[in-house]
Scaffold this motif. Structure first.
Motif, PDB file in Angstrom:
ATOM      1  N   GLY A  84     132.254 -30.829  18.880  1.00  0.00           N
ATOM      2  CA  GLY A  84     132.246 -29.831  17.816  1.00  0.00           C
ATOM      3  C   GLY A  84     133.593 -29.227  17.522  1.00  0.00           C
ATOM      4  N   ARG A  85     134.502 -29.210  18.480  1.00  0.00           N
ATOM      5  CA  ARG A  85     135.832 -28.658  18.247  1.00  0.00           C
ATOM      6  C   ARG A  85     136.585 -29.482  17.209  1.00  0.00           C
ATOM      7  NH1 ARG A  85     138.329 -28.945  24.028  1.00  0.00           N
ATOM      8  NH2 ARG A  85     137.420 -31.035  23.738  1.00  0.00           N
ATOM      9  N   LEU A  88     134.057 -29.960  13.583  1.00  0.00           N
ATOM     10  CA  LEU A  88     133.822 -28.770  12.764  1.00  0.00           C
ATOM     11  C   LEU A  88     134.730 -27.600  13.102  1.00  0.00           C
ATOM     12  CD1 LEU A  88     129.908 -28.901  12.760  1.00  0.00           C
ATOM     13  CD2 LEU A  88     131.439 -29.582  10.912  1.00  0.00           C
ATOM     14  N   ILE A  90     134.873 -25.853  15.922  1.00  0.00           N
ATOM     15  CA  ILE A  90     134.132 -24.826  16.670  1.00  0.00           C
ATOM     16  C   ILE A  90     134.888 -24.514  17.964  1.00  0.00           C
ATOM     17  CG2 ILE A  90     131.944 -24.242  17.773  1.00  0.00           C
ATOM     18  CD1 ILE A  90     130.636 -26.354  15.920  1.00  0.00           C
ATOM     19  N   GLU A  92     135.760 -23.064  21.748  1.00  0.00           N
ATOM     20  CA  GLU A  92     135.011 -22.785  22.981  1.00  0.00           C
ATOM     21  C   GLU A  92     134.902 -21.284  23.219  1.00  0.00           C
ATOM     22  OE1 GLU A  92     135.740 -25.434  26.516  1.00  0.00           O
ATOM     23  OE2 GLU A  92     137.498 -25.976  25.313  1.00  0.00           O
ATOM     24  N   ALA A  97     140.518 -20.300  19.303  1.00  0.00           N
ATOM     25  CA  ALA A  97     140.254 -20.602  17.888  1.00  0.00           C
ATOM     26  C   ALA A  97     141.399 -21.411  17.270  1.00  0.00           C
ATOM     27  CB  ALA A  97     140.037 -19.306  17.113  1.00  0.00           C
ATOM     28  N   ALA A 100     141.125 -25.050  18.388  1.00  0.00           N
ATOM     29  CA  ALA A 100     140.042 -25.748  17.698  1.00  0.00           C
ATOM     30  C   ALA A 100     140.442 -26.091  16.256  1.00  0.00           C
ATOM     31  CB  ALA A 100     138.775 -24.904  17.720  1.00  0.00           C
ATOM     32  N   HIS A 104     140.584 -29.820  14.644  1.00  0.00           N
ATOM     33  CA  HIS A 104     139.838 -30.160  13.430  1.00  0.00           C
ATOM     34  C   HIS A 104     140.763 -30.751  12.365  1.00  0.00           C
ATOM     35  CE1 HIS A 104     136.806 -30.069  10.357  1.00  0.00           C
ATOM     36  NE2 HIS A 104     137.499 -29.215   9.616  1.00  0.00           N
ATOM     37  N   ASN A 136     130.124 -24.872   7.387  1.00  0.00           N
ATOM     38  CA  ASN A 136     130.063 -23.625   8.153  1.00  0.00           C
ATOM     39  C   ASN A 136     128.637 -23.274   8.556  1.00  0.00           C
ATOM     40  OD1 ASN A 136     132.862 -23.223   7.942  1.00  0.00           O
ATOM     41  ND2 ASN A 136     132.624 -22.328   5.889  1.00  0.00           N
ATOM     42  N   ARG A 139     127.881 -24.914  11.909  1.00  0.00           N
ATOM     43  CA  ARG A 139     128.675 -24.475  13.059  1.00  0.00           C
ATOM     44  C   ARG A 139     127.895 -23.568  13.995  1.00  0.00           C
ATOM     45  NH1 ARG A 139     134.554 -24.026  12.371  1.00  0.00           N
ATOM     46  NH2 ARG A 139     134.361 -21.910  13.194  1.00  0.00           N
ATOM     47  N   GLU A 140     126.931 -22.820  13.434  1.00  0.00           N
ATOM     48  CA  GLU A 140     126.180 -21.861  14.247  1.00  0.00           C
ATOM     49  C   GLU A 140     125.245 -22.564  15.230  1.00  0.00           C
ATOM     50  OE1 GLU A 140     124.189 -19.250  11.630  1.00  0.00           O
ATOM     51  OE2 GLU A 140     126.022 -18.454  10.702  1.00  0.00           O
ATOM     52  N   ALA A 144     130.525 -26.247  21.055  1.00  0.00           N
ATOM     53  CA  ALA A 144     131.891 -26.756  20.981  1.00  0.00           C
ATOM     54  C   ALA A 144     132.040 -28.122  21.640  1.00  0.00           C
ATOM     55  CB  ALA A 144     132.853 -25.754  21.628  1.00  0.00           C
TER      56      ALA A 144
END
Length: 591
Positions: A84-85, A88, A90, A92, A97, A100, A104, A136, A139-140, A144
């Motif tokens: 996910g990092r 998208l 995301i 950890e 941030a 990540a 991406h 986005n 992402r929820e 990660a």
């Protein structure tokens, strides 16, 4: 040709065969478990998952070596299937941030380059999704470290398309290749060579590089990295992918030695046959059959005991065929068996052993080994070929000794002399001699003693069970101790805590002249009158053989101690076989 070059060459040949059979993943692909799939086949992107391990098929997905801190110059995303990092952005944690976001951006740049090269409409859909704010919303739900990929139809994932596989190989090659050309040390073709190897070999949970020339200690004459042993991209990737295939597939590997304290001591044997062998009847002639002497025990839940692998019995059936029958069964005369023994030394792959032999030679070596190691079971039942795993555990062999045993099994080398004191020490242990739970160790130790004594000799077949015609004084003395023990056991109605063996085996097997006198007096005065004449006659027969052989020696050397152990083991197994037979027939033991 150096054995190292020969091994690499054979791995490349195997890779070509596996590719033809579609068993080897595409270049720089490896098995992955997918957690989430973003489906782009409908009007709106749709998120599928989460998939736990086993809920979705295991896929072969793009892979490359990535290590070190992520920077602008060190972002190495996997094409279309990553966590996910990368997919998208995301993080950890809030503190990561920026990292990540960097991952991406590198992932998106890779997709953009793939689209420019291939013009696949599926990649355009992926880019449209990554550019849109809709990502986005996903992402929820995604973690990660969750593995995420894309799908455009129900039948396959986008990275499984042949155009993507070709692009990934070319992309890695362009990134890894040097500006210079030279002859590849494996295939010999002149081309640009890789500056560093793209993927590691996964062994015992370690990521191991095939070479370590990038370290200062491996630099030579001012040359760094793979300048010392140049390898082209095709050979570099195929060798690593093939090694990982062999380590991954149960048909092609066996753990020989596992050490939790020192990973370097752990050893894995990988093996293959370079061509298909057509068998005859129910015997399946493949690498697992030829590797059966080193296979692990199987656990039988019905009997609550460990049993040899079924292939071991099939191997014995094959070895029992006349040699002409064997050749007819194999059909192929120029087929070879290959085996390598691997260890992991932190981030470096270590090749401990390389075995390359024709099937005809292999059968000859296996037959010689099987004859020498096979011995009657402690119960008196017919002996069978014990797996090396049992022999290793029985005497706690060192890793080096294990490899020497491999040479005996597969190359016809003499058994290591270090086995003799090791097996003797374990055999004469009070627990091994007396505890029913240690019967397997008792059997294995006797098997190793016989291996060292009879390998390559005619006695290998005549000494599998009791040999009444063996006139070696040490062997006869061993039989004598077993006879005296049986007289004691029968005289006391088998109701006995410890026997003369428990107290006197060590002395009798090393200094017989000073030990057997008192044992014979005890037996003839206290025990012999209480048993049948059968045992008395057997005692007279054994004593007569010993007198003809020169009487009791003063002391036994190591080899004679092993002969003593075999005589004792054989005679004891014969008694137990008779006892079991009498109980089965309901006649009991004659007193």
């Amino acid at each position: 040709m150096h054995w190292r070059d020969k091994m690499l060459y054979e791995l490349i040949e195997l890779a070509a065969k596996l590719q033809r059979e579609k068993k080897l993943p595409p270049i720089s692909y490896k098995p992955k478990s997918i957690n989430w799939i973003i489906d782009l086949g409908g009007d709106q992107p749709y998120l599928k998952g989460p998939f736990r391990r086993g809920e979705y098929r295991l896929v072969e997905a793009p892979f490359r070596l990535r290590q070190g801190k992520v920077t602008e110059e060190n972002v190495k995303p996997y094409l279309l299937a990553d966590d996910g990092r990368y997919v998208l952005g995301i993080p950890e944690s809030p503190e990561k941030a920026d990292e990540a976001e960097l991952m991406h951006k590198g992932y998106v740049r890779l997709i953009e380059e793939a689209y420019e090269k291939t013009k696949l409409k599926e990649l355009k859909k992926v880019l449209d999704f990554l550019y849109s704010p809709m990502k986005n919303a996903f992402r929820e739900q995604i973690g990660a470290k969750d593995i995420v990929t894309f799908q455009d139809d129900e039948e396959s994932l986008i990275f499984e398309k042949s155009e993507i596989q070709t692009f990934w190989a070319e992309y890695l090659a362009s990134d890894l290749l040097s500006d210079d050309e030279c002859d590849c040390s494996v295939c010999g073709k002149r081309s640009a060579y890789v500056r560093y190897l793209p993927n590691p070999v996964q062994l015992f949970g370690q990521s191991c590089q095939l070479t370590s020339f990038n370290n200062p200690s491996f630099e030579s004459m001012g040359k760094t990295q793979t300048n010392n042993v140049p390898v082209c991209f095709g050979c570099a990737t195929l060798v690593v992918d093939t090694l990982n295939y062999l380590i991954r597939e149960d048909q092609h590997h066996t753990p020989l030695y596992i050490s939790d304290r020192n990973i370097l001591q752990s050893q894995m044997a990988i093996y293959w046959v370079d061509d298909q062998i057509e068998g005859r009847g129910c015997i399946q002639l493949d690498e697992k059959l030829f590797a059966s002497p080193i296979e692990q025990w199987l656990f039988d839940e019905d009997t609550n005991q460990r049993t040899p692998p079924p292939e071991l019995k099939q191997l014995e059936e094959l070895l029992a065929l006349p040699k002409t029958g064997r050749e007819q069964a194999l059909h192929l005369d120029k087929t070879f068996f290959h085996m390598a023994v691997l260890s992991a030394n932190k981030a470096r792959l270590v090749v401990r052993e390389w075995i390359h032999t024709s099937i005809s030679q292999l059968l000859m070596h296996l037959e010689r080994y099987a004859a020498a190691v096979r011995i009657v079971q402690p119960t008196g039942e017919k002996g069978y070929l014990l797996p090396l795993a049992a022999l290793i555990r029985a005497v706690d062999m060192s890793p080096g000794l294990v490899r020497q045993c491999l040479r005996t099994i597969y190359q016809g080398a003499l058994p290591p002399t270090e086995l003799l004191p090791l097996a003797l020490q374990r055999f004469r242990s009070l627990k091994v001699l007396s505890d029913p739970k240690e019967t397997w160790r008792y059997h294995s130790s006797a098997s190793l003693l016989k291996l060292v004594l009879t390998y390559g000799k005619e006695e290998a077949n005549t000494m599998q069970s009791l040999n009444n015609h063996c006139l070696q004084p040490a062997y006869i003395c061993g039989r004598l101790l077993a006879v005296l023990e049986e007289i004691q056991r029968r005289a006391l109605g088998y109701r006995i805590g410890s026997t003369i063996v428990d107290r006197f085996y060590g002395a009798a097997s090393t200094a017989p002249a000073s030990t057997f006198g008192s044992l014979l007096r005890l037996s003839t005065t206290a025990h012999l009158p209480k048993v049948s004449g059968e045992l008395g006659r057997l005692l007279e027969e054994v004593m007569k053989q010993l007198d003809e052989a020169g009487g009791f020696p003063t002391i036994f050397n190591l080899r004679e101690q092993a002969e003593f152990a075999l005589g004792f083991y054989h005679q004891r197994a014969e008694f137990r076989s008779r006892h079991q037979s009498n109980q089965t027939n309901g006649t009991g033991e004659s007193q």
